[in-house]
Design a protein around this motif. Structure first.
Motif, PDB file in Angstrom:
ATOM      1  N   PRO A 171       1.089  -1.358  -0.148  1.00 56.29           N
ATOM      2  CA  PRO A 171      -0.357   0.308   0.186  1.00 56.29           C
ATOM      3  C   PRO A 171       0.768   0.889   0.169  1.00 56.29           C
ATOM      4  O   PRO A 171       1.965   1.623   0.487  1.00 56.29           O
ATOM      5  CB  PRO A 171      -0.426  -0.311   1.570  1.00 56.29           C
ATOM      6  N   VAL A 172       0.222   2.306  -0.560  1.00 56.10           N
ATOM      7  CA  VAL A 172       1.165   3.637  -0.397  1.00 56.10           C
ATOM      8  C   VAL A 172       0.617   4.290   0.279  1.00 56.10           C
ATOM      9  O   VAL A 172       1.316   5.390   0.706  1.00 56.10           O
ATOM     10  CB  VAL A 172       0.841   4.027  -2.388  1.00 56.10           C
ATOM     11  N   ILE A 173      -1.193   4.907   0.409  1.00 57.15           N
ATOM     12  CA  ILE A 173      -1.590   5.016   0.952  1.00 57.15           C
ATOM     13  C   ILE A 173      -1.516   4.651   2.727  1.00 57.15           C
ATOM     14  O   ILE A 173      -2.354   4.472   2.826  1.00 57.15           O
ATOM     15  CB  ILE A 173      -3.578   5.130   1.022  1.00 57.15           C
ATOM     16  N   THR A 174      -1.119   6.048   3.071  1.00 61.62           N
ATOM     17  CA  THR A 174      -0.882   4.467   4.768  1.00 61.62           C
ATOM     18  C   THR A 174      -2.322   5.171   5.641  1.00 61.62           C
ATOM     19  O   THR A 174      -2.506   4.102   6.770  1.00 61.62           O
ATOM     20  CB  THR A 174       0.784   5.775   5.256  1.00 61.62           C
ATOM     21  N   ASP A 175      -2.566   5.998   5.350  1.00 65.64           N
ATOM     22  CA  ASP A 175      -4.336   6.397   6.387  1.00 65.64           C
ATOM     23  C   ASP A 175      -4.963   5.519   6.006  1.00 65.64           C
ATOM     24  O   ASP A 175      -6.125   5.736   6.375  1.00 65.64           O
ATOM     25  CB  ASP A 175      -3.889   7.623   6.620  1.00 65.64           C
ATOM     26  N   ALA A 176      -4.804   4.868   5.120  1.00 63.10           N
ATOM     27  CA  ALA A 176      -6.148   3.877   4.116  1.00 63.10           C
ATOM     28  C   ALA A 176      -6.505   2.900   5.247  1.00 63.10           C
ATOM     29  O   ALA A 176      -6.109   2.797   6.154  1.00 63.10           O
ATOM     30  CB  ALA A 176      -6.075   3.536   3.233  1.00 63.10           C
ATOM     31  N   VAL A 177      -7.883   3.119   5.517  1.00 59.37           N
ATOM     32  CA  VAL A 177      -8.687   1.861   6.349  1.00 59.37           C
ATOM     33  C   VAL A 177      -8.812   0.628   5.643  1.00 59.37           C
ATOM     34  O   VAL A 177      -9.492   0.515   4.852  1.00 59.37           O
ATOM     35  CB  VAL A 177     -10.154   2.435   7.088  1.00 59.37           C
ATOM     36  N   PRO A 178      -8.186  -0.241   6.263  1.00 60.23           N
ATOM     37  CA  PRO A 178      -8.302  -1.611   5.745  1.00 60.23           C
ATOM     38  C   PRO A 178     -10.204  -2.374   6.203  1.00 60.23           C
ATOM     39  O   PRO A 178     -10.614  -1.629   6.762  1.00 60.23           O
ATOM     40  CB  PRO A 178      -7.649  -2.884   6.999  1.00 60.23           C
ATOM     41  N   ARG A 179     -10.357  -2.689   5.020  1.00 60.37           N
ATOM     42  CA  ARG A 179     -11.333  -3.202   4.857  1.00 60.37           C
ATOM     43  C   ARG A 179     -12.028  -4.226   5.621  1.00 60.37           C
ATOM     44  O   ARG A 179     -13.459  -4.203   5.823  1.00 60.37           O
ATOM     45  CB  ARG A 179     -11.644  -4.029   3.050  1.00 60.37           C
ATOM     46  N   ASP A 180     -11.497  -5.111   6.502  1.00 61.52           N
ATOM     47  CA  ASP A 180     -11.675  -6.035   6.983  1.00 61.52           C
ATOM     48  C   ASP A 180     -11.846  -5.480   8.731  1.00 61.52           C
ATOM     49  O   ASP A 180     -12.657  -6.326   9.257  1.00 61.52           O
ATOM     50  CB  ASP A 180     -10.217  -6.838   7.869  1.00 61.52           C
ATOM     51  N   ARG A 181     -12.049  -3.984   8.964  1.00 70.86           N
ATOM     52  CA  ARG A 181     -12.044  -3.103  10.097  1.00 70.86           C
ATOM     53  C   ARG A 181     -13.169  -2.022   9.748  1.00 70.86           C
ATOM     54  O   ARG A 181     -13.259  -1.789  10.450  1.00 70.86           O
ATOM     55  CB  ARG A 181     -11.004  -1.870  10.193  1.00 70.86           C
ATOM     56  N   ILE A 182     -13.755  -2.134   8.549  1.00 65.89           N
ATOM     57  CA  ILE A 182     -15.270  -1.757   8.608  1.00 65.89           C
ATOM     58  C   ILE A 182     -16.497  -2.558   7.807  1.00 65.89           C
ATOM     59  O   ILE A 182     -16.251  -3.432   7.188  1.00 65.89           O
ATOM     60  CB  ILE A 182     -15.021  -0.814   7.166  1.00 65.89           C
ATOM     61  N   PRO A 183     -17.198  -2.359   8.536  1.00 59.25           N
ATOM     62  CA  PRO A 183     -18.362  -3.780   9.262  1.00 59.25           C
ATOM     63  C   PRO A 183     -19.146  -3.645   8.329  1.00 59.25           C
ATOM     64  O   PRO A 183     -19.160  -4.684   7.719  1.00 59.25           O
ATOM     65  CB  PRO A 183     -19.392  -3.630  10.374  1.00 59.25           C
ATOM     66  N   ASN A 184     -19.554  -2.438   7.307  1.00 53.21           N
ATOM     67  CA  ASN A 184     -20.398  -2.236   6.431  1.00 53.21           C
ATOM     68  C   ASN A 184     -19.940  -1.135   5.861  1.00 53.21           C
ATOM     69  O   ASN A 184     -20.140  -0.205   6.060  1.00 53.21           O
ATOM     70  CB  ASN A 184     -22.116  -1.844   7.350  1.00 53.21           C
ATOM     71  N   LEU A 185     -19.631  -1.232   4.675  1.00 54.52           N
ATOM     72  CA  LEU A 185     -18.648  -0.251   3.434  1.00 54.52           C
ATOM     73  C   LEU A 185     -19.750   0.415   3.906  1.00 54.52           C
ATOM     74  O   LEU A 185     -19.541   2.298   3.581  1.00 54.52           O
ATOM     75  CB  LEU A 185     -18.303  -1.217   2.322  1.00 54.52           C
ATOM     76  N   ALA A 186     -21.583   0.054   2.865  1.00 52.30           N
ATOM     77  CA  ALA A 186     -22.015   1.357   2.789  1.00 52.30           C
ATOM     78  C   ALA A 186     -22.387   2.143   3.451  1.00 52.30           C
ATOM     79  O   ALA A 186     -22.580   3.670   3.135  1.00 52.30           O
ATOM     80  CB  ALA A 186     -23.487   0.899   2.456  1.00 52.30           C
ATOM     81  N   ALA A 187     -22.653   1.454   4.852  1.00 49.37           N
ATOM     82  CA  ALA A 187     -22.505   2.467   6.074  1.00 49.37           C
ATOM     83  C   ALA A 187     -21.460   3.798   6.381  1.00 49.37           C
ATOM     84  O   ALA A 187     -21.697   4.654   6.647  1.00 49.37           O
ATOM     85  CB  ALA A 187     -22.731   1.883   7.195  1.00 49.37           C
ATOM     86  N   HIS A 188     -20.766   2.974   6.100  1.00 48.59           N
ATOM     87  CA  HIS A 188     -19.072   3.999   6.060  1.00 48.59           C
ATOM     88  C   HIS A 188     -19.117   5.144   5.325  1.00 48.59           C
ATOM     89  O   HIS A 188     -18.353   6.111   5.317  1.00 48.59           O
ATOM     90  CB  HIS A 188     -18.091   3.152   5.510  1.00 48.59           C
ATOM     91  N   VAL A 189     -19.136   4.328   4.319  1.00 48.67           N
ATOM     92  CA  VAL A 189     -19.304   6.120   2.826  1.00 48.67           C
ATOM     93  C   VAL A 189     -20.230   6.815   3.216  1.00 48.67           C
ATOM     94  O   VAL A 189     -20.578   7.627   3.038  1.00 48.67           O
ATOM     95  CB  VAL A 189     -19.793   5.427   1.599  1.00 48.67           C
ATOM     96  N   VAL A 190     -21.790   6.024   3.879  1.00 49.34           N
ATOM     97  CA  VAL A 190     -22.503   7.589   4.295  1.00 49.34           C
ATOM     98  C   VAL A 190     -22.380   7.764   4.848  1.00 49.34           C
ATOM     99  O   VAL A 190     -22.892   9.414   5.437  1.00 49.34           O
ATOM    100  CB  VAL A 190     -24.247   6.737   4.034  1.00 49.34           C
TER     101      VAL A 190
END
Length: 462
Positions: free
Chosen positions: A180-199
């Motif tokens: 990864p190049v973006i160091t502050d990116a949130v790993p996908r497995d730490r987001i329970p619901n991606l749609a809710a995260h986006v909203v």
């Protein structure tokens, strides 16, 4: 952004254009009313002079577009905006003078026109002083979530950080990239619901920027995001919309095949384009013949050799044709006819040649080629066969630019400074592909108008 005749226009630009249109009509009306009060004239309803008001607004707004008054710099610098406005008003009034001579019923009195022009100039500057920073701020930018943390995601971040960008990156989601190049990116497995995260992040779009898509597309996540009403874009489509070019680093053949564009059902548009080319080339040849002859005489006086020269170029469907130009280099510029890239401050260019290249007079004889149908006024610039052979080997999709008729001016010419190298050709190809994919008479008109900006403020003419 909003799509107008297949071309993307930022919301801020559209809003400013609408505000300008209202102000210009109001300026024309105020100029009329002020003068009527001065001479004690009865003021009739506005509808009785609507054609005059609209002609004033139309002429000045066209001039604003032509000089680049809606470019990024206009939102960032009031000084820049004021300078462009001054030139636009001068051009607009000149055009109105011609229009009023040809169509007297549309004419405003000279005193009306003077008042209207003064009021318009003040109002346009005031609006940019009050709204310029706001229109260029995050208020009118879309918030996006980037799926990916590699180099592609970093490119989106770099684009968003540029002055005048239309987007703000609300966050990155790492999709398991190895490096990864973006160091502050949130790993996908730490987001329970991606749609809710986006909203929750207030994003209105998700951009897919994976380094490797094969067997890695998060289809369930994308479907859930899509059904929440959030726009889902692939990086190639995103970059096309935001940059006005086809990004060769991210595009692939399947995207070019299955995305919209390259429409074949545009017979009416093609007929209109050809009719315009014939009428405009005849008119332009008639008007510019004295300029061409005077320039030819100046060339002959300065250096030996013919004033005109023919050069072989590659046109539609890879067919060769000859273009005619006014000679701007020494007669011995190319030894034994071997093609040579032009350079900055090229010593082969004569003094007359440097001037006519700067103001594009050397291109005027090509109008004859347009009249013959081998070129159009708008399209990718035709290259020489020797360069085409080299570029097709080194740049992917280069042959596709020959699927549309070449032109005197084009989308690449108004968006990219003059360049004469493989890398420059690659960048210009990205704009040429965008033009071929999104062609419409509206885009042709925009290019023709913006060509005036390039002539007035030449950049790197060689």
């Amino acid at each position: 952004m909003i799509r107008v005749f297949k071309h993307y226009v930022p919301y801020a630009v559209l809003l400013l254009g609408l505000v300008d249109a209202v102000l210009l009509i109001a300026s024309a009306e105020l100029g009329w009313v002020i003068r009527a009060h001065q001479i004690g004239m009865l003021i009739e309803p506005t509808s009785s002079r609507l054609p005059q008001l609209l002609s004033f607004a139309f002429a000045l707004q066209i001039a604003l577009v032509a000089v680049g008054a809606y470019g990024v710099a206009s939102f960032l610098s009031l000084r820049f905006a004021a300078a462009r406005l001054a030139v636009a008003i001068l051009l607009g009034v000149s055009f109105l003078s011609i229009l009023f001579f040809l169509v007297p019923p549309l004419a405003l009195w000279r005193s009306n026109l003077a008042y209207a022009t003064l009021i318009a100039g003040i109002l346009l500057v005031v609006v940019r002083a009050l709204l310029g920073r706001t229109l260029g701020s995050e208020t009118f930018k879309r918030r996006i979530i980037v799926l990916g943390a590699g180099h592609r995601a970093a490119r989106i971040g770099g684009l968003a950080a540029l002055p005048g960008s239309n987007v703000v990156v609300a966050g990155y989601v790492a999709m398991g990239e190895a490096n990864p190049v973006i160091t502050d990116a949130v790993p996908r497995d730490r987001i329970p619901n991606l749609a809710a995260h986006v909203v929750d992040n207030g994003a209105s779009e998700v951009v897919l920027a994976l380094e490797e898509r094969r067997n890695a597309l998060p289809l369930k996540d994308l479907l859930r995001v899509k059904t929440t009403g959030v726009m889902v874009s692939e990086i190639s489509s995103f970059l096309e919309r935001e940059t006005g070019r086809i990004d060769l680093n991210s595009v692939n053949p399947s995207w070019l095949i299955f995305s919209d564009g390259f429409a074949s059902g545009r017979m009416l548009s093609s007929a209109f384009k050809r009719a315009f080319d014939v009428v405009a080339s005849l008119l332009l040849l008639f008007l510019t013949l004295p300029v061409i002859l005077l320039t030819a005489a100046a060339i002959k006086l300065e250096s030996k050799g013919p004033a005109f020269y023919r050069q072989r170029r590659v046109g539609l469907y890879n067919q060769g044709f000859d273009i005619i130009k006014l000679r701007s280099m020494r007669q011995d510029a190319e030894v034994a006819g071997k093609a040579v890239w032009a350079e900055k401050d090229d010593p082969r260019i004569t003094r007359v040649g440097r001037f006519i290249r700067m103001v594009r007079i050397d291109e005027l004889p090509q109008t004859w080629t347009v009249l013959k149908g081998e070129m159009s006024f708008v399209g990718p610039r035709p290259e020489r066969p020797q360069f085409v052979e080299q570029l097709e080997q080194q740049i992917p999709y280069y042959a596709e630019r020959h699927m549309v008729k070449p032109g005197i001016t084009g989308w690449a010419q108004i968006n990219y400074p003059y360049g004469a190298s493989i890398e420059d050709a690659r960048h210009k190809l990205e704009y040429d592909l965008y033009y071929a994919k999104n062609y419409s008479p509206f885009l042709d008109l925009l290019i023709l108008l913006q060509t005036l900006r390039v002539v007035l403020w030449p950049s790197g003419a060689r």
